[in-house]
Design an enzyme around this catalytic site. Structure first.
Site, PDB file in Angstrom:
ATOM      1  N   GLU A   1       8.633 -13.092  -4.782  1.00 52.35           N
ATOM      2  CA  GLU A   1       8.049 -11.782  -4.468  1.00 52.35           C
ATOM      3  C   GLU A   1       8.648 -11.206  -3.197  1.00 52.35           C
ATOM      4  OE1 GLU A   1       6.414 -14.290  -5.763  1.00 52.35           O
ATOM      5  OE2 GLU A   1       5.643 -13.361  -7.576  1.00 52.35           O
TER       6      GLU A   1
ATOM      7  N   HIS B   1      -6.396 -16.622  -8.230  1.00 50.47           N
ATOM      8  CA  HIS B   1      -6.014 -15.554  -9.147  1.00 50.47           C
ATOM      9  C   HIS B   1      -7.095 -14.501  -9.330  1.00 50.47           C
ATOM     10  CE1 HIS B   1      -3.148 -18.663 -10.686  1.00 50.47           C
ATOM     11  NE2 HIS B   1      -2.368 -17.617 -10.674  1.00 50.47           N
TER      12      HIS B   1
END
Lengths: 363, 440
Positions: free
Chosen positions: A90, A159
Site C-alpha cells: 500500500e 478488518h
C-alpha cells in the site's frame, strides 16, 4: 425451497411483467434499481471515458476486476495503461498515485480495504493532504483514495473498523462516506473531478445492496456536491444524523418509531469533511432533539464532532435535551459472531437512544 | 493486502467459477506468467517456474552474501584532477566547466553564511552540503531542464545549477514575502515549478515512490523526459525506498534513483545502516540497472547520470546511481557531529578528497583557472551572498492572511469565517501586533 430452472424462469418473467405493469408512477417505485457496486463501477467508467488522465491503481484491480469487483470490466475496456495491478504494498502504490497526481494525472487509488491504508497513511496525510498548502498552491493533488471502510462481517479486529474520523480530522483532505447507490455514483464522480485530494469511504456490506436510481442519477452528468448532507426522511420530533451503513440503521429505527408516533428526521451526512453543519443545525432548530448514529468508535468520533459543533452554534439553545451518540463499542471488533452483533450499534439501540432523549424532555 | 484477502480471493474464485473454471483460469494465468512447460522441457537444466527463471543444480549450496564482486566505483579523474582514461573525459567546454566550478563554490559560500546566520538565531534551521557539491552539480548538469527533480533536502546545488537565484534561496530561508512558497516551509525546503523541482517533503523517502508516480505520468505523456530522485544511504532503509525500486521496475518507469551515500544518516554510520553491497548492490535484486560512482568526481557523476538518463528515457527503465561521498558538515543545525566522529577524520576527507579542489586542479591543468581568478571569485561570491542575505532579512513577512489559503483550491467557509474573525481582531488590536513587518 428447491427451484427448477423452469420455475426460476417463470418467476423472472412474472417479475418483469409485474414491473412493466406496475400501477404506481411515483419516482421510487418506477426508478431503476442498482447495486452500490454497479453505481461505483458506472461512476469510474464514465469518469475514465470523460478524462484520459483518470486511472485506477491497486491490488487485483485489473484482470481480477477488483477484490470486490468494483472495477469489473474496466481493465478490458481501458487496458493496462489505465487499470494497473501493483505489487502488494500500500505504501508503494499510494506513493506512486500521489506522485502521479503531482505530475498532473488523476489517480483513483484503490485500497482493497481501508484497513490496509494505514500502511500508506504517511502519503495520504503528509503528502497528498499537505502538498498544495506547502507548495503555496503550486502543486495540486487531484487524487481519490477509495475502498471499503467500516465493519465487515466475521473478520475480526483488523478488518472491521471505521476510518471516517481519522481522515476527517485532517485539513487538506475531503472525506466522503456515502450510503446508497445514488450517493456512490454522484459523489465518486465529484471526487474524481475535484482538484483536492479526496478519501472515499465505501462500505463492504453495502456493495451488493440495490437502491433506486433516478433517471437523473443514471445520466453521465450526474454529480453530487461534496459537503452537502441529504435529508433521507423528514420528521419533526427528533433528528438522527448518520453516515454510510449507519444511515440504514437510522432509517430502520425511524420506521419503527413512526409506528409509535415518533417522527424522526434522518440526515445522511454523505460527506464528513466538509461537514454540512448547516443542515444539521436547521433540523435541530425544527426538532429540538439530536441523536448521532455511526458504526465507528465513540472517542473523537463523528458524533463527538457534531455534538461539539451544535454546542458552539445557535442551535444549542433549541435543544430540549442533551445530544446522545450511538456508536460502535469502544473496543477492537470481536471475532465471535454473537459478540460482533453487540459491538456494533443496532436499530434497537437507536430506538432506545431516541426514547431516552425524548423521555428526558418530559421529566 | 492481508492473508484473509489472498485466501478469500482464491476461495471466491472456486465458488464463483467452479473447479473446472478454476483449472482453466490457472492454466490461462500460467500461460500469462510463464512459458508452457512440457515434460521434456521440465527435465532441461533451466527451471520453468513462474516465479523465477533459473537453472537446476544437483549440488546443495547456500549462497553467502559477497559471492559476487561489489560494484566498482566509477571514476574519471584522480585526486589531482587528472583524467585517468581520456575516452571517459566528457570533454565539456570551458563555459560549462566554469559554471560547474562557480556553482559548487557559490553553494559553499552560501552554506557558510546561512549556517552562521542560523547559529546567530536569524533563521530557524539550515543544512549544508559541504563535501557533496559534486553530486549535486554533476548530476544536475547531465539532465535536461524539463527532467523533474525530487530532492530529499540536501540538493540545493541542483537548484543553483538550474537557475534558482540567491534571492530565491534567501527568501525561502527567511520565509519572507519574496518566497514563492509563502513562508510555509522550514528553511531549505525549496520548491520551484518553473525549474521543475518538487517542493521538499520532510518525512524521509516519501519522495521516492512519488517520483516513480511522476515518472509513470511522464512515460504516459511520452515527453522524452525522466525523473531524478535524490536520497541518502539512511533513507534507503525506509520501506518507501524498497517499494519505489519495485514499482519502478515492474511499471517500467523512466526514473533515476540517485543515492548520495555520504557515510552517515545523522549519526548512524553506513556499517550500522545496511549489510551487503550498499545501495547499488540492490539494483540486480530488483531487476534495476545500477552504477556506483565516485561522488567527489564531478565528471564521473556527470557521465553516470547522463548515461542513466539516456537509458531511462530511451527504454522507460529505472536506473540506480549510487554516488559515494563524505558528509563533511554536520547533518543539520540540530546536530553536532563531533559526538560521533572525530574532527581528524572530517579534516582528512576535507583536505584529501575534496570535490571542489579536484575540479579546480583539472581547470588549472587546462589553464582555465588561476589563483587571482580564485581570489576575485571568492570575494565576489561573498559579496553577492551577503547582499542578497541582507535584503532578504529586511523584506517583510508574507501577509498573515496567507495562512488560510491553499488548504483547498477554494477556501472553505469555516476558514473564510476564521480569516474574517482574525482580521477584525487584528484591526481592533493593531497596536499589539507587529503589522509593519508583514505584507499587507
Amino acid at each position: 425451497m428447491v427451484m427448477t430452472p423452469s420455475t426460476k424462469m417463470f418467476l423472472r418473467t412474472a417479475a418483469n411483467v409485474l414491473n412493466r405493469r406496475a400501477f404506481s408512477t411515483s419516482r421510487v417505485t418506477c426508478a431503476q434499481q442498482m447495486t452500490v457496486r454497479d453505481a461505483l463501477n458506472q461512476a469510474l467508467d464514465e469518469e475514465m471515458e470523460r478524462d484520459e488522465g483518470v486511472f485506477i491503481m491497486g491490488e487485483e484491480v485489473a484482470q481480477y476486476d477488483g477484490a470486490y469487483k468494483v472495477s469489473r470490466g474496466l481493465w478490458k475496456k481501458y487496458g493496462d495503461k489505465r487499470v494497473i495491478d501493483t505489487p502488494i504494498t500500500e505504501i508503494g502504490f499510494a506513493g506512486i498515485c500521489t506522485g502521479a497526481a503531482f505530475a498532473g494525472l488523476k489517480p483513483v487509488c484503490e485500497f482493497m480495504t481501508f484497513n490496509f491504508s494505514m500502511q500508506a497513511i504517511d502519503h495520504i496525510i503528509n503528502s497528498a493532504a499537505k502538498t498544495y498548502y506547502m507548495s503555496a498552491g503550486r502543486i495540486s493533488v487531484p487524487i481519490v483514495f477509495r475502498g471499503p471502510n467500516g465493519a465487515a462481517a466475521g473478520v475480526g479486529a483488523q478488518h472491521s473498523q471505521c476510518f471516517g474520523a481519522w481522515f476527517a480530522h485532517c485539513p487538506g483532505l475531503k472525506v466522503i462516506s456515502p450510503y446508497n447507490s445514488e450517493d456512490c455514483k454522484g459523489l465518486l464522480k465529484a471526487a474524481i473531478r475535484d482538484p483536492d485530494p479526496v478519501v472515499f469511504l465505501e462500505n463492504e456490506l453495502l456493495y451488493g445492496n440495490q437502491y433506486p436510481m433516478s433517471d437523473e442519477a443514471l445520466s453521465k452528468d450526474f454529480v453530487l456536491p461534496i459537503g452537502k448532507a441529504k435529508i433521507e426522511r423528514p420528521g419533526n420530533h427528533i433528528t438522527l444524523v448518520a453516515h454510510s451503513k449507519a444511515v440504514e440503521l437510522a432509517l430502520e429505527a425511524a420506521n419503527e418509531l413512526a409506528g409509535q408516533g415518533i417522527e424522526c428526521e434522518v440526515i445522511n451526512l454523505r460527506s464528513l469533511r466538509p461537514l454540512d453543519t448547516q443542515t444539521i443545525e436547521q433540523s435541530v432548530v425544527k426538532t429540538n432533539h439530536l441523536v448521532t448514529v455511526e458504526q465507528g468508535w465513540p472517542t473523537c468520533g463523528i458524533g463527538s464532532e457534531i455534538s461539539a459543533r451544535i454546542m458552539e452554534s445557535e442551535a444549542f439553545y433549541h435543544l430540549d435535551s442533551p445530544i446522545v451518540r450511538v456508536t460502535g463499542m469502544d473496543l477492537p471488533m470481536p471475532y465471535t459472531k454473537s459478540l460482533e452483533v453487540y459491538a456494533l450499534p443496532r436499530a434497537e439501540d437507536v430506538v432506545t437512544a431516541v426514547k431516552k432523549v425524548l423521555g428526558a424532555r418530559s421529566k | 493486502m492481508s492473508l484473509r484477502h489472498v485466501c478469500s480471493a482464491l476461495s471466491r474464485k472456486v465458488r464463483l467459477s467452479g473447479p473446472n473454471c478454476l483449472r482453466q483460469n490457472l492454466i490461462s494465468q500460467a500461460r500469462h506468467y510463464a512459458h508452457p512447460a512440457s515434460k521434456s522441457q521440465l527435465e532441461d537444466e533451466s527451471a520453468k517456474f513462474p516465479g523465477a527463471k533459473a537453472n537446476y543444480t544437483h549440488s546443495l549450496e547456500l549462497v553467502p552474501p559477497g559471492s559476487t564482486d561489489p560494484f566498482p566505483v566509477y571514476r574519471v579523474m584522480d585526486l589531482e584532477g587528472q583524467v585517468l582514461n581520456s575516452s571517459e573525459d566528457p570533454k565539456l567546454n570551458q563555459d560549462i566547466v566554469e559554471k560547474m566550478y562557480k556553482d559548487m563554490t557559490m553553494l559553499n559560500t552560501m552554506d557558510r553564511i546561512l549556517y552562521e546566520s542560523q547559529r546567530q538565531g536569524r533563521i530557524s534551521f539550515y543544512m549544508t552540503s559541504y563535501g557533496e557539491e559534486a553530486t549535486h552539480i554533476g548530476s544536475a548538469a547531465a539532465l535536461k531542464p524539463n527532467d523533474l527533480v525530487y530532492g530529499q533536502y540536501r540538493e540545493a546545488g541542483v537548484l543553483l545549477w538550474r537557475g534558482f537565484t540567491l534571492d530565491e534561496f534567501m527568501n525561502q530561508c527567511y520565509g519572507n514575502s519574496g518566497d514563492e512558497g509563502k513562508g510555509r516551509q522550514m528553511p531549505v525546503h525549496y520548491g520551484s515549478r518553473k525549474l521543475n523541482f518538487v517542493t521538499i517533503s520532510s518525512p524521509l523517502s516519501t519522495q521516492m515512490p512519488q517520483a516513480v508516480g511522476s515518472a509513470y505520468a511522464m512515460k504516459r505523456s511520452k515527453s522524452g523526459n525522466c525523473v531524478i530522485v535524490y536520497f541518502g544511504d539512511g533513507a534507503a532503509s525506509e520501506g518507501d525506498a524498497y517499494v519505489a525500486f519495485n514499482f519502478a521496475a515492474t511499471l517500467d518507469c523512466p526514473v533515476i534513483f540517485f543515492c548520495r551515500n555520504n557515510g552517515f544518516a545523522i549519526s548512524t554510520p553506513t556499517h550500522e545502516q545496511y549489510r551487503g553491497d550498499a545501495v547499488a548492490g540492490r539494483g540486480p535484486a530488483f531487476g534495476i540497472t545500477a552504477i556506483r560512482v565516485d561522488g567527489n568526481d564531478v565528471f564521473a557523476v556527470y557521465n553516470a547520470t547522463k548515461a542513466a538518463a539516456d537509458l531511462a528515457v530511451k527504454h522507460n527503465k529505472p536506473v540506480i546511481v549510487e554516488a559515494m561521498t563524505y558528509r563533511v558538515g554536520h547533518h543539520s543545525t540540530s546536530d553536532d557531529s563531533s559526538a560521533y566522529r572525530s574532527i581528524e577524520e572530517v579534516n582528512l576527507w576535507d583536505s584529501t578528497d575534496q570535490p571542489i579542489t579536484r575540479l579546480r586542479k583539472y581547470m588549472e591543468r587546462k589553464g582555465w583557472w588561476n589563483d587571482s581568478q580564485e581570489k576575485e571569485w571568492k570575494e565576489s561570491t561573498r559579496k553577492q551572498v551577503l547582499k542578497s542575505f541582507g535584503e532578504a532579512e529586511k523584506r517583510p513577512k508574507p501577509s498573515w492572511k496567507e495562512m488560510f489559503n491553499d488548504v483547498y483550491k477554494d477556501v472553505p467557509s469555516h476558514l473564510r469565517e476564521q480569516m474574517k474573525e482574525m482580521e477584525d481582531h487584528v484591526q481592533n488590536h493593531k497596536e499589539h501586533y507587529p503589522l509593519s513587518s508583514y505584507k499587507s
